[in-house]
Design an enzyme around this catalytic site. Structure first.
Site, PDB file in Angstrom:
ATOM      1  N   GLU A   1      28.037  65.765  -5.174  1.00 11.74           N
ATOM      2  CA  GLU A   1      29.022  67.089  -5.629  1.00 11.74           C
ATOM      3  C   GLU A   1      29.656  67.598  -4.222  1.00 11.74           C
ATOM      4  O   GLU A   1      30.823  68.005  -4.425  1.00 11.74           O
ATOM      5  CB  GLU A   1      28.294  67.763  -6.549  1.00 11.74           C
ATOM      6  CG  GLU A   1      29.093  68.341  -7.739  1.00 11.74           C
ATOM      7  CD  GLU A   1      28.343  68.971  -8.710  1.00 11.74           C
ATOM      8  OE1 GLU A   1      28.626  68.693  -9.813  1.00 11.74           O
ATOM      9  OE2 GLU A   1      27.755  69.865  -8.387  1.00 11.74           O
TER      10      GLU A   1
ATOM     11  N   HIS B   1      10.312  45.354  -6.323  1.00 18.00           N
ATOM     12  CA  HIS B   1      10.431  44.182  -7.217  1.00 18.00           C
ATOM     13  C   HIS B   1      11.745  44.040  -8.469  1.00 18.00           C
ATOM     14  O   HIS B   1      11.644  43.367  -9.303  1.00 18.00           O
ATOM     15  CB  HIS B   1       9.204  44.390  -8.332  1.00 18.00           C
ATOM     16  CG  HIS B   1       8.074  44.490  -7.288  1.00 18.00           C
ATOM     17  ND1 HIS B   1       7.328  43.338  -7.010  1.00 18.00           N
ATOM     18  CD2 HIS B   1       7.334  45.514  -6.785  1.00 18.00           C
ATOM     19  CE1 HIS B   1       6.213  43.626  -6.159  1.00 18.00           C
ATOM     20  NE2 HIS B   1       6.258  45.057  -6.089  1.00 18.00           N
TER      21      HIS B   1
ATOM     22  N   LYS C   1      35.848  67.162 -18.434  1.00 17.71           N
ATOM     23  CA  LYS C   1      35.795  68.006 -19.312  1.00 17.71           C
ATOM     24  C   LYS C   1      36.954  68.647 -20.247  1.00 17.71           C
ATOM     25  O   LYS C   1      37.193  68.765 -21.229  1.00 17.71           O
ATOM     26  CB  LYS C   1      35.396  69.549 -18.659  1.00 17.71           C
ATOM     27  CG  LYS C   1      34.073  69.259 -18.047  1.00 17.71           C
ATOM     28  CD  LYS C   1      33.716  70.772 -17.495  1.00 17.71           C
ATOM     29  CE  LYS C   1      32.494  70.859 -16.631  1.00 17.71           C
ATOM     30  NZ  LYS C   1      32.000  72.133 -16.080  1.00 17.71           N
TER      31      LYS C   1
END
Ligand code: PA5
Length: 444
Positions: free
Chosen positions: A291, A312, A426
């Protein structure tokens, strides 16, 4: 003995020359001045740098008092928050508490079960949590700097209503603790109206740098973490990492190395850890760097890998796939518990040579082997070592990364303290929900 975090870049040395580091010195000096003289972009959010670490006895007493009440009276403590409002405490609790803390019998844990809510919009997660806490004595801490973030706000509606139904409005008040901005926001207003216990995230500290404020410290204290030790380690970090000489400041050195690697096309950094308890520390770190730096078309993408597990799954790609990565390995010298490999008589697995060795010893060899293989395979490796996994060194580590992130952001030429990009989704979401944005979202 008090030691310090150590940064080793020998396995990145063939990618970044000593002379390149030296050439960065004036730029680092400039970034340091932007931060410390508070002349850089986002200077209004640099309260975490020194001010919030000052000895604040009344605030600490209040945190102690509230955590004491919760530890005595609650079976369950629900921490509601998203991003910087929960990741720091969750990371610290994960690092320092028992791996199965909530499943321990109450006499072994001495504090309530701790759950986190308000990090997503999942009806499943919320409903399942409500099922888990049914019939248990409940306290809630809602944490939001802006006080208007959708996820925690919706979760808080549910828990506030539950508390009021279960205990009545008056008693419910004693079970809600609000942590929010000193003055602003809907949550601060609500806390004043309802007379909820209220703790403060100072106005000059943004969410992702708020772990060492009440936002992080109250949940830690409820979980039995020695918060004075966390702060002592952070203060030591504050002292150590203000040295402008990058060769004597591992935090600045880390910022500079990652910047140089980025300029050479290493655009993805993977935080690699060998204890699964670092999972939420890595989540906190991802938010901090992602951020702070990912803007204006720039920035290293922060990812994380849990080794040896991910060797793995992602190991093949890391060893032989595209070479845009570098890794920062987090290692702990002395883990707080160790155990010997169980010896077997028949040696059915052919691993008899490991009889009597400790798991930490084997883990360390796995770490060394992996770092060497990656470095030889074209993947630069930085290694950051904590002497021990204690509150003191966790505090120092948190501060190490916060300081490095700010310097790194200034080296990159971005404002490390804003997050304009998070508003885009948003706006769309609220318009899809046919609701006008209040304009208060994302204040933190
Ligand atoms: O770093 C930030 O400012 C953000 O990521 C916030 O931590 C996050 O959005 C939560 O915001 P708030 O605490 O206002 O609910």
């Amino acid at each position: 003995m008090v030691e310090e975090l150590r940064l080793d870049y020998t396995m990145a040395a063939k990618f970044v020359g000593e002379n390149e580091l030296e050439q960065m010195e004036p730029k680092v000096q400039h970034a340091h001045e932007l931060l410390h003289l508070r002349t850089g972009a986002g200077r209004e959010y640099t309260g975490w740098l020194e001010d919030s670490l000052a000895d604040n006895q009344p605030e600490m007493r209040y945190i102690r008092e509230l955590s004491g009440v919760v530890r005595n009276e609650a079976d369950v403590f629900v921490v509601i928050g998203v991003g910087g409002s929960y990741l720091g405490s969750r990371a610290t609790l994960g690092l320092l508490n028992h791996s199965y803390y909530n499943q321990l019998s109450p006499d072994r844990r001495e504090g309530p079960e701790i759950y986190f809510a308000g990090q997503n919009l999942s009806p499943v997660a919320l409903t399942h949590l409500l099922e888990i806490i049914r019939d248990k004595e409940l306290f809630v801490n809602v944490i939001s700097k802006s006080g208007t973030t959708l996820e925690p706000a919706l979760a808080f509606r549910t828990f506030r209503q539950l508390l009021e139904e279960r205990y009545g409005k008056e008693d419910a008040r004693q079970r809600i603790i609000v942590t929010t901005d000193t003055k602003k926001g809907a949550l601060r207003r609500l806390a004043e109206e309802e007379n909820y216990a209220a703790l403060t995230i100072p106005g000059d500290i943004g969410g992702r740098n708020s772990v060492l404020t009440a936002a992080g410290l109250l949940p830690m204290a409820v979980g039995g973490i020695a918060i004075e030790e966390i702060l002592a380690g952070a203060r030591q970090g504050c002292h150590l990492y203000r040295n402008v000489d990058l060769f004597h400041n591992p935090s600045y050195l880390y910022a500079t190395l990652r910047h140089l690697l980025y300029r050479k096309g290493k655009t993805i950094e993977l935080l690699a850890y060998y204890e699964p308890s670092f999972y939420y520390l890595a989540e906190w770190w991802k938010q901090l760097f992602g951020e702070s730096e990912g803007k204006e078309g720039k920035g290293i993408f922060p990812g994380a890998v849990s080794f040896t597990t991910d060797l793995h799954s992602l190991g093949q790609y890391l060893q032989e796939g595209m070479r845009q990565f570098f890794t920062t390995t987090l290692w702990v010298d002395q883990i707080f518990l160790d155990r010997k490999v169980d010896a077997v008589q028949d040696n059915w697995d052919g691993l008899g040579f490991l009889n009597g060795k400790t798991m930490q010893f084997i883990n360390e060899k796995a770490c060394q082997g992996t770092m060497e293989a990656h470095s030889e395979g074209g993947l630069p490796v930085l290694q950051l070592t904590m002497p021990r996994l204690t509150p003191y060194y966790v505090g120092q580590l948190l501060y190490f990364f916060q300081k490095a992130c700010a310097i790194s952001g200034y080296l990159l030429g971005v404002n490390p303290f804003d997050q304009p990009g998070v508003e885009a989704y948003k706006r769309n979401m609220f318009s899809l929900l046919e609701r006008e944005s209040t304009g208060e979202e994302g204040i933190s």
